[in-house]
Design a protein around this motif. Structure first.
Motif, PDB file in Angstrom:
ATOM      1  N   TYR A   1      -5.974 -48.635 -14.718  1.00 56.44           N
ATOM      2  CA  TYR A   1      -5.485 -47.382 -15.269  1.00 56.44           C
ATOM      3  C   TYR A   1      -4.274 -46.950 -14.462  1.00 56.44           C
ATOM      4  CZ  TYR A   1     -10.312 -47.467 -16.840  1.00 56.44           C
ATOM      5  OH  TYR A   1     -11.500 -47.853 -17.388  1.00 56.44           O
ATOM      6  N   LYS A   2      -3.381 -46.228 -15.116  1.00 57.64           N
ATOM      7  CA  LYS A   2      -2.250 -45.637 -14.416  1.00 57.64           C
ATOM      8  C   LYS A   2      -2.550 -44.147 -14.252  1.00 57.64           C
ATOM      9  CE  LYS A   2       1.147 -48.973 -16.029  1.00 57.64           C
ATOM     10  NZ  LYS A   2       2.374 -49.206 -16.794  1.00 57.64           N
ATOM     11  N   VAL A   3      -2.574 -43.709 -12.995  1.00 53.34           N
ATOM     12  CA  VAL A   3      -2.874 -42.317 -12.682  1.00 53.34           C
ATOM     13  C   VAL A   3      -1.802 -41.793 -11.739  1.00 53.34           C
ATOM     14  CG1 VAL A   3      -4.573 -40.726 -11.684  1.00 53.34           C
ATOM     15  CG2 VAL A   3      -5.355 -42.773 -12.898  1.00 53.34           C
ATOM     16  N   ASP A   4      -1.084 -40.773 -12.181  1.00 52.93           N
ATOM     17  CA  ASP A   4      -0.031 -40.157 -11.363  1.00 52.93           C
ATOM     18  C   ASP A   4       0.944 -41.188 -10.794  1.00 52.93           C
ATOM     19  OD1 ASP A   4      -1.106 -37.609 -11.798  1.00 52.93           O
ATOM     20  OD2 ASP A   4      -2.427 -37.769 -10.049  1.00 52.93           O
ATOM     21  N   GLY A   5       1.353 -42.130 -11.626  1.00 51.91           N
ATOM     22  CA  GLY A   5       2.332 -43.129 -11.203  1.00 51.91           C
ATOM     23  C   GLY A   5       1.771 -44.251 -10.349  1.00 51.91           C
ATOM     24  N   LYS A   6       0.476 -44.265 -10.132  1.00 51.24           N
ATOM     25  CA  LYS A   6      -0.160 -45.328  -9.355  1.00 51.24           C
ATOM     26  C   LYS A   6      -1.115 -46.109 -10.250  1.00 51.24           C
ATOM     27  CE  LYS A   6       0.067 -43.000  -4.938  1.00 51.24           C
ATOM     28  NZ  LYS A   6       0.734 -43.754  -3.970  1.00 51.24           N
TER      29      LYS A   6
ATOM     30  N   LEU B   1       0.153 -57.441  -5.758  1.00 47.86           N
ATOM     31  CA  LEU B   1       1.436 -57.635  -6.435  1.00 47.86           C
ATOM     32  C   LEU B   1       1.446 -56.897  -7.775  1.00 47.86           C
ATOM     33  CD1 LEU B   1       4.232 -58.938  -6.602  1.00 47.86           C
ATOM     34  CD2 LEU B   1       3.123 -60.993  -7.510  1.00 47.86           C
ATOM     35  N   CYS B   2       0.357 -56.989  -8.520  1.00 46.91           N
ATOM     36  CA  CYS B   2       0.260 -56.291  -9.804  1.00 46.91           C
ATOM     37  C   CYS B   2       0.359 -54.776  -9.614  1.00 46.91           C
ATOM     38  CB  CYS B   2      -1.040 -56.648 -10.514  1.00 46.91           C
ATOM     39  SG  CYS B   2      -1.091 -58.347 -11.116  1.00 46.91           S
ATOM     40  N   LYS B   3      -0.253 -54.254  -8.550  1.00 45.35           N
ATOM     41  CA  LYS B   3      -0.165 -52.815  -8.270  1.00 45.35           C
ATOM     42  C   LYS B   3       1.275 -52.371  -8.067  1.00 45.35           C
ATOM     43  CE  LYS B   3      -4.555 -51.640  -6.068  1.00 45.35           C
ATOM     44  NZ  LYS B   3      -5.164 -51.182  -4.815  1.00 45.35           N
ATOM     45  N   HIS B   4       2.105 -53.253  -7.531  1.00 44.97           N
ATOM     46  CA  HIS B   4       3.515 -52.920  -7.312  1.00 44.97           C
ATOM     47  C   HIS B   4       4.340 -53.089  -8.585  1.00 44.97           C
ATOM     48  CE1 HIS B   4       3.217 -52.251  -3.032  1.00 44.97           C
ATOM     49  NE2 HIS B   4       2.550 -53.393  -2.910  1.00 44.97           N
ATOM     50  N   MET B   5       3.979 -54.051  -9.428  1.00 46.73           N
ATOM     51  CA  MET B   5       4.752 -54.321 -10.639  1.00 46.73           C
ATOM     52  C   MET B   5       4.438 -53.350 -11.774  1.00 46.73           C
ATOM     53  SD  MET B   5       5.084 -58.461 -11.031  1.00 46.73           S
ATOM     54  CE  MET B   5       3.339 -58.739 -11.261  1.00 46.73           C
ATOM     55  N   LEU B   6       3.170 -53.041 -11.974  1.00 49.96           N
ATOM     56  CA  LEU B   6       2.763 -52.284 -13.158  1.00 49.96           C
ATOM     57  C   LEU B   6       3.307 -50.850 -13.238  1.00 49.96           C
ATOM     58  CD1 LEU B   6      -0.824 -53.687 -13.573  1.00 49.96           C
ATOM     59  CD2 LEU B   6       1.090 -53.940 -15.169  1.00 49.96           C
ATOM     60  N   PRO B   7       3.538 -50.143 -12.136  1.00 50.95           N
ATOM     61  CA  PRO B   7       4.120 -48.797 -12.287  1.00 50.95           C
ATOM     62  C   PRO B   7       5.548 -48.812 -12.836  1.00 50.95           C
ATOM     63  CG  PRO B   7       3.038 -48.966 -10.163  1.00 50.95           C
ATOM     64  CD  PRO B   7       3.082 -50.354 -10.757  1.00 50.95           C
ATOM     65  N   VAL B   8       6.252 -49.920 -12.694  1.00 50.80           N
ATOM     66  CA  VAL B   8       7.651 -49.967 -13.129  1.00 50.80           C
ATOM     67  C   VAL B   8       7.858 -50.761 -14.420  1.00 50.80           C
ATOM     68  CG1 VAL B   8       8.582 -49.600 -10.818  1.00 50.80           C
ATOM     69  CG2 VAL B   8       8.143 -51.929 -11.605  1.00 50.80           C
ATOM     70  N   CYS B   9       6.801 -51.399 -14.920  1.00 54.04           N
ATOM     71  CA  CYS B   9       6.905 -52.134 -16.177  1.00 54.04           C
ATOM     72  C   CYS B   9       5.566 -52.065 -16.905  1.00 54.04           C
ATOM     73  CB  CYS B   9       7.329 -53.580 -15.936  1.00 54.04           C
ATOM     74  SG  CYS B   9       6.218 -54.508 -14.876  1.00 54.04           S
ATOM     75  N   ASP B  10       5.610 -52.211 -18.212  1.00 50.80           N
ATOM     76  CA  ASP B  10       4.382 -52.114 -19.003  1.00 50.80           C
ATOM     77  C   ASP B  10       3.522 -53.364 -18.911  1.00 50.80           C
ATOM     78  OD1 ASP B  10       4.859 -49.532 -19.888  1.00 50.80           O
ATOM     79  OD2 ASP B  10       6.076 -50.239 -21.561  1.00 50.80           O
ATOM     80  N   VAL B  11       4.160 -54.515 -18.827  1.00 49.72           N
ATOM     81  CA  VAL B  11       3.443 -55.784 -18.682  1.00 49.72           C
ATOM     82  C   VAL B  11       4.138 -56.595 -17.595  1.00 49.72           C
ATOM     83  CG1 VAL B  11       2.591 -55.892 -21.057  1.00 49.72           C
ATOM     84  CG2 VAL B  11       4.788 -56.898 -20.499  1.00 49.72           C
ATOM     85  N   PHE B  12       3.510 -57.664 -17.189  1.00 53.54           N
ATOM     86  CA  PHE B  12       4.123 -58.501 -16.164  1.00 53.54           C
ATOM     87  C   PHE B  12       4.131 -59.956 -16.610  1.00 53.54           C
ATOM     88  CE2 PHE B  12      -0.313 -57.847 -15.083  1.00 53.54           C
ATOM     89  CZ  PHE B  12      -0.770 -59.128 -14.892  1.00 53.54           C
TER      90      PHE B  12
ATOM     91  N   LEU C   1      -8.771 -51.442 -23.288  1.00 55.98           N
ATOM     92  CA  LEU C   1      -8.296 -51.187 -21.932  1.00 55.98           C
ATOM     93  C   LEU C   1      -7.334 -52.284 -21.512  1.00 55.98           C
ATOM     94  CD1 LEU C   1     -11.733 -50.460 -20.182  1.00 55.98           C
ATOM     95  CD2 LEU C   1     -10.105 -48.779 -21.062  1.00 55.98           C
ATOM     96  N   ASP C   2      -6.278 -51.903 -20.805  1.00 50.17           N
ATOM     97  CA  ASP C   2      -5.401 -52.897 -20.204  1.00 50.17           C
ATOM     98  C   ASP C   2      -6.149 -53.542 -19.049  1.00 50.17           C
ATOM     99  OD1 ASP C   2      -3.157 -52.424 -21.827  1.00 50.17           O
ATOM    100  OD2 ASP C   2      -2.609 -50.684 -20.622  1.00 50.17           O
ATOM    101  N   ALA C   3      -5.888 -54.826 -18.828  1.00 50.42           N
ATOM    102  CA  ALA C   3      -6.572 -55.537 -17.753  1.00 50.42           C
ATOM    103  C   ALA C   3      -5.658 -56.611 -17.167  1.00 50.42           C
ATOM    104  CB  ALA C   3      -7.858 -56.186 -18.270  1.00 50.42           C
ATOM    105  N   ILE C   4      -6.010 -57.010 -15.972  1.00 59.82           N
ATOM    106  CA  ILE C   4      -5.361 -58.128 -15.303  1.00 59.82           C
ATOM    107  C   ILE C   4      -6.355 -59.282 -15.361  1.00 59.82           C
ATOM    108  CG2 ILE C   4      -4.436 -58.993 -13.119  1.00 59.82           C
ATOM    109  CD1 ILE C   4      -4.041 -55.925 -12.398  1.00 59.82           C
TER     110      ILE C   4
ATOM    111  N   ALA D   1      -3.909 -58.867 -19.932  1.00 60.61           N
ATOM    112  CA  ALA D   1      -4.960 -59.017 -20.939  1.00 60.61           C
ATOM    113  C   ALA D   1      -5.403 -57.634 -21.411  1.00 60.61           C
ATOM    114  CB  ALA D   1      -6.148 -59.770 -20.345  1.00 60.61           C
ATOM    115  N   THR D   2      -6.238 -57.617 -22.424  1.00 57.46           N
ATOM    116  CA  THR D   2      -6.879 -56.378 -22.859  1.00 57.46           C
ATOM    117  C   THR D   2      -8.371 -56.623 -22.973  1.00 57.46           C
ATOM    118  OG1 THR D   2      -6.486 -56.901 -25.180  1.00 57.46           O
ATOM    119  CG2 THR D   2      -4.876 -55.469 -24.110  1.00 57.46           C
ATOM    120  N   VAL D   3      -9.131 -55.561 -22.787  1.00 53.98           N
ATOM    121  CA  VAL D   3     -10.589 -55.620 -22.874  1.00 53.98           C
ATOM    122  C   VAL D   3     -11.018 -54.611 -23.932  1.00 53.98           C
ATOM    123  CG1 VAL D   3     -12.744 -55.200 -21.622  1.00 53.98           C
ATOM    124  CG2 VAL D   3     -10.807 -56.240 -20.442  1.00 53.98           C
TER     125      VAL D   3
END
Length: 136
Positions: free
Chosen positions: A119-124, A22-33, A97-100, A87-89
């Protein structure tokens, strides 16, 4: 620091896998969830929502409210749960680093906090193996 693979009970593993997907689907379209939670009870997975109100709440208040909702829903049951939030690490070389964050709980009250840097790489979204932050 990742010192060994994380082994989780099958119900927790299923909850974590679905939460990360679910996070993989949410994070490309928003900065946080928005923090969310789920419960595994006798093979069924259910969502846990915070109470609706007209007042705006801080993320910490939402997390606490979800914690209480999980406790209410799992008391005297054989349920597993996860609570997921952003979260952040901080690394040893002072990088952030951003973290879940995934807080897990088992029916025998074993709690664990897993941090999944991503990490966000090429929109993923690419999620790293977990850091086992707390084991009780």
């Amino acid at each position: 620091m990742i010192d060994r693979p994380v082994t989780l009970p099958k119900p927790i593993n299923e909850l974590v896998a679905r939460a990360l997907e679910l996070c993989k689907h949410m994070l490309p379209v928003c900065d946080v969830f928005y923090p969310f939670a789920a419960i595994y009870d006798n093979g069924r997975i259910g969502c846990v929502f915070s109470d609706e109100s007209n007042t705006r709440k801080r993320e910490s208040q939402l997390i606490e409210q979800l914690q209480w909702r999980i406790i209410d829903a799992t008391t005297d049951s054989n349920s597993y749960s996860v609570l997921v939030y952003a979260a952040t690490v901080n690394t040893q070389d002072s990088k952030t680093l951003d973290a879940i964050a995934v807080a897990t709980a088992t029916p025998n009250h074993e709690e664990r906090l897993l941090l999944y840097p991503y990490y966000k790489v090429d929109g993923k979204v690419v999620i790293s193996p977990p850091i086992d932050a707390v084991t009780r």
